[in-house]
Design a protein around this motif. Structure first.
Motif, PDB file in Angstrom:
ATOM      1  N   SER A  22       0.954  -1.250  -0.178  1.00 14.95           N
ATOM      2  CA  SER A  22       0.022   0.011  -0.102  1.00 14.95           C
ATOM      3  C   SER A  22       0.858   1.394  -0.095  1.00 14.95           C
ATOM      4  CB  SER A  22      -1.017  -0.017   1.355  1.00 14.95           C
ATOM      5  OG  SER A  22      -0.205   0.085   2.318  1.00 14.95           O
ATOM      6  N   LYS A  23       2.176   1.119   0.266  1.00  9.14           N
ATOM      7  CA  LYS A  23       3.125   2.177   0.139  1.00  9.14           C
ATOM      8  C   LYS A  23       4.117   2.201  -0.927  1.00  9.14           C
ATOM      9  CE  LYS A  23       3.066   2.526   5.322  1.00  9.14           C
ATOM     10  NZ  LYS A  23       2.212   1.463   5.491  1.00  9.14           N
ATOM     11  N   PRO A  24       4.034   3.061  -2.051  1.00 10.06           N
ATOM     12  CA  PRO A  24       4.854   3.058  -3.151  1.00 10.06           C
ATOM     13  C   PRO A  24       6.324   2.527  -2.874  1.00 10.06           C
ATOM     14  CG  PRO A  24       3.274   4.777  -3.511  1.00 10.06           C
ATOM     15  CD  PRO A  24       3.129   4.199  -2.167  1.00 10.06           C
ATOM     16  N   ALA A  25       6.909   3.388  -1.803  1.00 10.49           N
ATOM     17  CA  ALA A  25       8.287   2.988  -1.355  1.00 10.49           C
ATOM     18  C   ALA A  25       8.584   1.723  -1.112  1.00 10.49           C
ATOM     19  CB  ALA A  25       8.854   3.966  -0.309  1.00 10.49           C
ATOM     20  N   LEU A  78      -6.114  -1.054  -4.976  1.00 10.79           N
ATOM     21  CA  LEU A  78      -6.010  -0.231  -5.986  1.00 10.79           C
ATOM     22  C   LEU A  78      -4.686   0.471  -6.234  1.00 10.79           C
ATOM     23  CD1 LEU A  78      -7.123   0.692  -8.832  1.00 10.79           C
ATOM     24  CD2 LEU A  78      -8.549   2.274  -7.773  1.00 10.79           C
ATOM     25  N   LYS A  79      -4.313   1.183  -5.012  1.00  6.48           N
ATOM     26  CA  LYS A  79      -3.136   2.025  -5.043  1.00  6.48           C
ATOM     27  C   LYS A  79      -2.127   1.122  -5.112  1.00  6.48           C
ATOM     28  CE  LYS A  79      -0.769   5.024  -1.952  1.00  6.48           C
ATOM     29  NZ  LYS A  79      -0.631   5.827  -0.780  1.00  6.48           N
ATOM     30  N   SER A  80      -2.171  -0.106  -4.584  1.00  8.65           N
ATOM     31  CA  SER A  80      -0.961  -1.002  -4.805  1.00  8.65           C
ATOM     32  C   SER A  80      -0.704  -1.455  -6.264  1.00  8.65           C
ATOM     33  CB  SER A  80      -0.808  -2.067  -3.770  1.00  8.65           C
ATOM     34  OG  SER A  80      -1.937  -3.119  -4.270  1.00  8.65           O
ATOM     35  N   ALA A  81      -1.876  -1.672  -6.933  1.00 11.06           N
ATOM     36  CA  ALA A  81      -1.770  -2.025  -8.436  1.00 11.06           C
ATOM     37  C   ALA A  81      -1.399  -1.159  -9.425  1.00 11.06           C
ATOM     38  CB  ALA A  81      -3.223  -2.624  -8.808  1.00 11.06           C
ATOM     39  N   PHE A  82      -1.779   0.082  -8.935  1.00 13.59           N
ATOM     40  CA  PHE A  82      -1.427   1.387  -9.637  1.00 13.59           C
ATOM     41  C   PHE A  82      -0.129   1.703  -9.710  1.00 13.59           C
ATOM     42  CE2 PHE A  82      -0.358   5.874 -10.377  1.00 13.59           C
ATOM     43  CZ  PHE A  82      -1.143   6.109 -11.779  1.00 13.59           C
ATOM     44  N   PHE A  83       0.468   1.766  -8.213  1.00 16.73           N
ATOM     45  CA  PHE A  83       1.929   1.981  -8.367  1.00 16.73           C
ATOM     46  C   PHE A  83       2.745   0.829  -8.352  1.00 16.73           C
ATOM     47  CE2 PHE A  83       0.205   5.703  -6.135  1.00 16.73           C
ATOM     48  CZ  PHE A  83       1.121   6.787  -6.718  1.00 16.73           C
ATOM     49  N   GLY A  84       2.229  -0.444  -8.368  1.00 14.77           N
ATOM     50  CA  GLY A  84       2.980  -1.363  -8.956  1.00 14.77           C
ATOM     51  C   GLY A  84       3.198  -1.651 -10.245  1.00 14.77           C
ATOM     52  N   THR A  85       2.082  -1.280 -11.112  1.00 15.55           N
ATOM     53  CA  THR A  85       2.265  -1.218 -12.448  1.00 15.55           C
ATOM     54  C   THR A  85       3.212  -0.193 -12.837  1.00 15.55           C
ATOM     55  OG1 THR A  85      -0.085  -2.019 -12.787  1.00 15.55           O
ATOM     56  CG2 THR A  85       0.923  -0.763 -14.582  1.00 15.55           C
ATOM     57  N   ASP A 107      -6.335   1.144  -0.832  1.00 11.44           N
ATOM     58  CA  ASP A 107      -4.661   1.162  -0.748  1.00 11.44           C
ATOM     59  C   ASP A 107      -4.204  -0.003  -1.125  1.00 11.44           C
ATOM     60  OD1 ASP A 107      -4.843   3.980   0.229  1.00 11.44           O
ATOM     61  OD2 ASP A 107      -4.270   3.742   2.143  1.00 11.44           O
ATOM     62  N   VAL A 108      -4.600  -0.988  -0.492  1.00  7.25           N
ATOM     63  CA  VAL A 108      -4.374  -2.467  -0.338  1.00  7.25           C
ATOM     64  C   VAL A 108      -4.429  -2.802  -2.203  1.00  7.25           C
ATOM     65  CG1 VAL A 108      -4.147  -4.800   0.118  1.00  7.25           C
ATOM     66  CG2 VAL A 108      -4.276  -2.771   1.802  1.00  7.25           C
TER      67      VAL A 108
END
Length: 255
Positions: free
Chosen positions: A65-68, A115-122, A112-113
């Motif tokens: 859930s954290k891009p870093a 959608l956000k993780s999939a966005f920044f994971g992509t 966060d877990v």
């Protein structure tokens, strides 16, 4: 082995569908980075199982859930194996809460877990793939609920609906770079996230009756599809979702 010399990251890779994906990709020769936030012993068991098969895997404790922390996963893959070819954004949670009773904290956690993780994971995986050259595959584990309502689970459906457009839009944007983006939309799968249904004989019977194939999927059946999408046979697929639901979406209203 069709994925020999390929390097993959699987988020939420130490249980349920994620664990099955790890084993499927490793079974086809890929080197694996297993993301987890709990149950380190399960990761160690997976690493040992893969090593017995002659493969390589490492576990990385990262909160996606954290891009870093996603960047930490990618850096670990490059440090251990030299590159990144396959990114599987699998981590997911749900609250089983409706539009009327969902709290802000519940909403934030699911978004966060999932959608956000999939966005920044992509995003982060694509940057690595483009920088190293040779293209890559990004596979986002969505759900039938990216398109199919599930009353009483609104934040989850919203997060998966967002992943639908992530796959479509990112697939179009990244295509010229040789990076494909494909979603896998499971229906009902026999994993811990569905424990409340599986442990209730009445609900389970109702669900099975609504699925044309008459049963929930096994995690391995979803993992086999992911392994196919990671290989050469899926070279012309992008910006879409492949549903593996036993026909559920075509036969019933949301359960």
């Amino acid at each position: 082995m069709p994925l020999r010399n390929k390097v993959a990251i699987v988020t939420g890779g130490n249980s349920g569908i994620g664990q099955a994906i790890v084993l499927a990709l490793a079974g086809q020769g890929a080197k694996i980075v297993i993301d987890y936030i709990v149950d380190e012993q399960a990761v160690e068991g997976l690493e040992a199982e893969i090593a017995k098969l002659g493969g390589q895997a490492i576990g990385v404790d990262a909160d996606v859930s954290k891009p870093a922390e996603i960047q930490k996963l990618v850096d670990a893959a490059v440090q251990a194996f030299g590159r990144l070819d396959i990114m599987v954004n699998n981590a997911g949670v749900e609250t089983r809460s409706s539009i009327l009773d969902t709290t802000e904290a519940q909403y934030d956690r699911v978004m966060d877990v999932n959608l956000k993780s999939a966005f920044f994971g992509t995003q982060i995986a694509a940057k690595q793939m483009i920088g190293q050259g040779g293209g890559g595959r990004i596979i986002n584990i969505t759900s039938v609920h990216e398109d199919w309502p599930m009353p009483g689970n609104t934040p989850y459906c919203l997060s998966k609906g967002g992943m639908r457009m992530l796959n479509r839009t990112a697939g179009v944007e990244l295509g010229p770079h040789g990076v494909s983006v494909v979603g896998v939309g499971p229906g009902a799968v026999a994993t811990p996230i569905n424990a409340s249904t599986m442990n209730n004989p009445g609900l389970l019977a109702k669900l099975d009756a609504a699925i044309p194939l008459g049963r929930m999927a096994r995690p391995e059946e979803i993992a086999t599809l992911v392994a196919f999408l990671a290989g050469d046979g899926a070279s012309y697929l992008t910006a879409t979702t492949i549903f593996a639901d036993g026909g559920l979406m075509q036969s019933s209203v949301g359960l």
